[in-house]
Design a protein around this motif. Structure first.
Motif, PDB file in Angstrom:
ATOM      1  N   PHE A 307       0.822  -1.208   0.000  1.00  0.00           N
ATOM      2  CA  PHE A 307       0.000   0.000   0.000  1.00  0.00           C
ATOM      3  C   PHE A 307       0.861   1.266   0.000  1.00  0.00           C
ATOM      4  N   LYS A 308       2.028   1.204   0.602  1.00  0.00           N
ATOM      5  CA  LYS A 308       2.925   2.371   0.585  1.00  0.00           C
ATOM      6  C   LYS A 308       3.273   2.758  -0.850  1.00  0.00           C
ATOM      7  N   GLY A 319      -4.733   6.703  -2.459  1.00  0.00           N
ATOM      8  CA  GLY A 319      -4.689   5.650  -1.447  1.00  0.00           C
ATOM      9  C   GLY A 319      -5.994   5.564  -0.675  1.00  0.00           C
ATOM     10  N   ASP A 320      -6.579   6.726  -0.355  1.00  0.00           N
ATOM     11  CA  ASP A 320      -7.872   6.750   0.344  1.00  0.00           C
ATOM     12  C   ASP A 320      -8.962   6.101  -0.513  1.00  0.00           C
ATOM     13  N   SER A 321      -8.920   6.356  -1.820  1.00  0.00           N
ATOM     14  CA  SER A 321      -9.910   5.756  -2.721  1.00  0.00           C
ATOM     15  C   SER A 321      -9.779   4.244  -2.746  1.00  0.00           C
ATOM     16  N   VAL A 322      -8.550   3.756  -2.721  1.00  0.00           N
ATOM     17  CA  VAL A 322      -8.316   2.312  -2.691  1.00  0.00           C
ATOM     18  C   VAL A 322      -8.883   1.703  -1.413  1.00  0.00           C
ATOM     19  N   LEU A 323      -8.661   2.363  -0.285  1.00  0.00           N
ATOM     20  CA  LEU A 323      -9.172   1.840   0.985  1.00  0.00           C
ATOM     21  C   LEU A 323     -10.693   1.838   1.008  1.00  0.00           C
ATOM     22  N   ARG A 324     -11.310   2.877   0.441  1.00  0.00           N
ATOM     23  CA  ARG A 324     -12.780   2.895   0.383  1.00  0.00           C
ATOM     24  C   ARG A 324     -13.301   1.792  -0.535  1.00  0.00           C
ATOM     25  N   HIS A 325     -12.585   1.545  -1.628  1.00  0.00           N
ATOM     26  CA  HIS A 325     -12.974   0.456  -2.532  1.00  0.00           C
ATOM     27  C   HIS A 325     -12.898  -0.884  -1.814  1.00  0.00           C
ATOM     28  N   SER A 375     -10.081  -2.939 -10.625  1.00  0.00           N
ATOM     29  CA  SER A 375      -9.166  -1.802 -10.517  1.00  0.00           C
ATOM     30  C   SER A 375      -9.943  -0.610  -9.991  1.00  0.00           C
ATOM     31  N   VAL A 376      -9.209   0.353  -9.465  1.00  0.00           N
ATOM     32  CA  VAL A 376      -9.817   1.575  -8.936  1.00  0.00           C
ATOM     33  C   VAL A 376      -9.377   2.738  -9.818  1.00  0.00           C
ATOM     34  N   GLU A 377     -10.349   3.473 -10.354  1.00  0.00           N
ATOM     35  CA  GLU A 377     -10.027   4.602 -11.229  1.00  0.00           C
ATOM     36  C   GLU A 377      -9.915   5.869 -10.408  1.00  0.00           C
ATOM     37  N   VAL A 378      -8.761   6.494 -10.438  1.00  0.00           N
ATOM     38  CA  VAL A 378      -8.517   7.744  -9.725  1.00  0.00           C
ATOM     39  C   VAL A 378      -7.776   8.681 -10.664  1.00  0.00           C
ATOM     40  N   ARG A 384      -4.475  -1.034  -9.703  1.00  0.00           N
ATOM     41  CA  ARG A 384      -4.752  -2.427  -9.355  1.00  0.00           C
ATOM     42  C   ARG A 384      -3.972  -2.772  -8.095  1.00  0.00           C
ATOM     43  N   TYR A 385      -4.570  -3.559  -7.247  1.00  0.00           N
ATOM     44  CA  TYR A 385      -3.905  -3.945  -6.001  1.00  0.00           C
ATOM     45  C   TYR A 385      -4.413  -5.311  -5.564  1.00  0.00           C
ATOM     46  N   THR A 386      -3.751  -5.878  -4.596  1.00  0.00           N
ATOM     47  CA  THR A 386      -4.168  -7.170  -4.043  1.00  0.00           C
ATOM     48  C   THR A 386      -4.174  -7.074  -2.519  1.00  0.00           C
ATOM     49  N   ILE A 387      -4.677  -8.107  -1.898  1.00  0.00           N
ATOM     50  CA  ILE A 387      -4.706  -8.154  -0.441  1.00  0.00           C
ATOM     51  C   ILE A 387      -4.165  -9.497   0.049  1.00  0.00           C
TER      52      ILE A 387
END
Length: 440
Positions: A307-308, A319-325, A375-378, A384-387
């Motif tokens: 995430f960093k 980053g905030d948008s990713v967390l909300r997603h 994916s998250v559009e910002v 794109r990210y994973t967990i």
């Protein structure tokens, strides 16, 4: 003039040391320059290796977003946060209460912060009891003509019917008598186990009250309160002979105000998920129920991978948008009885009552696949990210909420160590495992 400054400084030092609350002064980067004994006493159990050099580091475990919040405060001076509740410990089932600290952070100027810290464990407990009492009184004395009164047997089945039920819910006698009171809730919103949990809670506390969506006979919904109280004290009847009263009220006109209050004290400011306080309160209640029923109880710890790197490449807003997603997808994946909470930063916890370890692992794996496929559009960028996720279940060896979370944390660390974008179960082989810093 110099003498006056020195005298004022000495007076400030004396005040810091004798103040009945925890006080500390820190630089803008969190370095502690002054601290009184009470503040040190409250912080020492939280600090790594007993060191008290940086306020943000000392509070990292219970307020991981504090540094970020302080840095984003762009005024030259003022209150950064006031009375923020920090869940320091979860307590142990049947033993001491969870410890809760209240934190206020005041920005003095562009170089200094003042920290005010106090133990509010008992006041929070009293406030909770007061709110319950006020809810009870409000239910009894307010709009007494607009309520439904139902008697329940030991299994939560309706025994009687009165005209108030028809006025409030639209149900007729034949549809209610002999049926579980869960029929007053939306479909699948209150399982048989959860319905029985409320009766047990009423046995322990004298009543059980909750507010939320309720269902009418025609399928429409309304915002209602349901109060359950036992007819007899717990020690005056057998479990098979117990009976209860259920009072249902339509409080739709108060929904917006009630929801605003709930969000202010119970929700994470960024994602809208439950906050740490709600998580630990719910976990303690579920662990008490587990000691009585041994019904499955699982927990999932979820962390956004790298995430960093997202923040470094795209900025904190992205980053905030990713967390909300991630929060939205978690809410959609886990069932309605789950408590989905943000623990801090990019770390989330899901408490799953009535869910086996295998079921929890399956749900977490579904979430992993969903996140990987999206994916998250910002700002016209597709992120794109994973967990990675760790899953743990309650058993006789788990001594409290903190211990259960540590098991899930060890499993999550194992998932990261084995390549990320995966789910791992806790096992005895992970005992003592510690998390390593995330690399980019």
């Amino acid at each position: 003039m110099l003498v006056n400054v020195e005298e004022e400084y000495e007076a400030l030092i004396q005040f810091l040391y004798i103040a009945p609350i925890g006080l500390a002064q820190a630089r803008s980067d969190g370095e502690i320059v002054m601290i009184n004994p009470l503040c040190a006493q409250l912080l020492l159990p939280l600090s790594v290796n007993g060191g008290l050099t940086n306020i943000f580091t000392a509070l990292q475990g219970v307020a991981p977003d504090l540094k970020y919040i302080a840095q984003r405060f762009d005024q030259t001076h003022g209150m950064v946060c006031e009375g923020m509740h920090l869940q320091v410990s979860a307590g142990r089932t049947g033993h001491e209460d969870a410890q809760i600290l209240a934190l206020s952070l005041l920005k003095l100027d562009h170089e200094r912060f003042m920290v005010v810290l106090g133990d509010v464990t008992q006041s929070v407990k009293r406030d909770r009891a007061l709110r319950q009492s006020q809810a009870w009184i409000h239910t009894i004395v307010t709009e007494l003509t607009d309520y439904a009164l139902v008697s329940l047997d030991a299994r939560g089945n309706c025994q009687t019917w009165n005209p108030g039920i028809g006025r409030v819910t639209g149900f007729e006698s034949a549809a209610t008598n002999g049926h579980s009171y869960s029929l007053f809730y939306p479909t699948d919103n209150l399982s048989d186990d959860r319905a029985m949990d409320r009766l047990r809670e009423a046995d322990r506390s004298g009543w059980s009250l909750d507010e939320g969506w309720r269902a009418r006979a025609d399928g429409s919904r309304y915002w209602g309160s349901c109060l359950i109280a036992p007819f007899e004290p717990l020690d005056e009847s057998s479990s098979e002979e117990r009976s209860y009263s259920l009072i249902i009220r339509d409080i739709s006109d108060r929904r917006e105000a009630a929801e605003a209050v709930r969000r202010s004290v119970s929700c994470d400011h960024l994602t809208g998920l439950a906050n740490r306080r709600v998580l630990f309160e719910a976990a303690e209640n579920e662990m008490q129920r587990w000691t009585q029923t041994h019904r499955p109880l699982s927990i999932v710890l979820i962390d956004a991978d790298h995430f960093k790197k997202v923040n470094d490449l795209h900025g904190h807003a992205a980053g905030d948008s990713v967390l909300r997603h991630l929060a939205d997808e978690m809410s959609a994946t886990f069932h309605s009885s789950a408590v989905v909470a943000r623990l801090g930063g990019e770390e989330f916890v899901v408490l799953l009552p009535g869910t086996t370890l295998a079921e929890a692992e399956s749900l977490a794996s579904n979430l992993c696949r969903t996140i990987q496929s999206q994916s998250v559009e910002v700002a016209n960028a597709q992120i794109r990210y994973t967990i990675s996720a760790g899953v743990a279940g309650m058993d006789q060896d788990v001594e409290g909420v903190d211990a259960l979370i540590k098991r899930a944390d060890a499993a999550m660390y194992s998932a990261k160590a084995h390549g990320r974008n995966r789910v791992e179960r806790w096992s005895a082989g992970l005992r003592g495992a510690t998390r390593q810093p995330e690399t980019v």
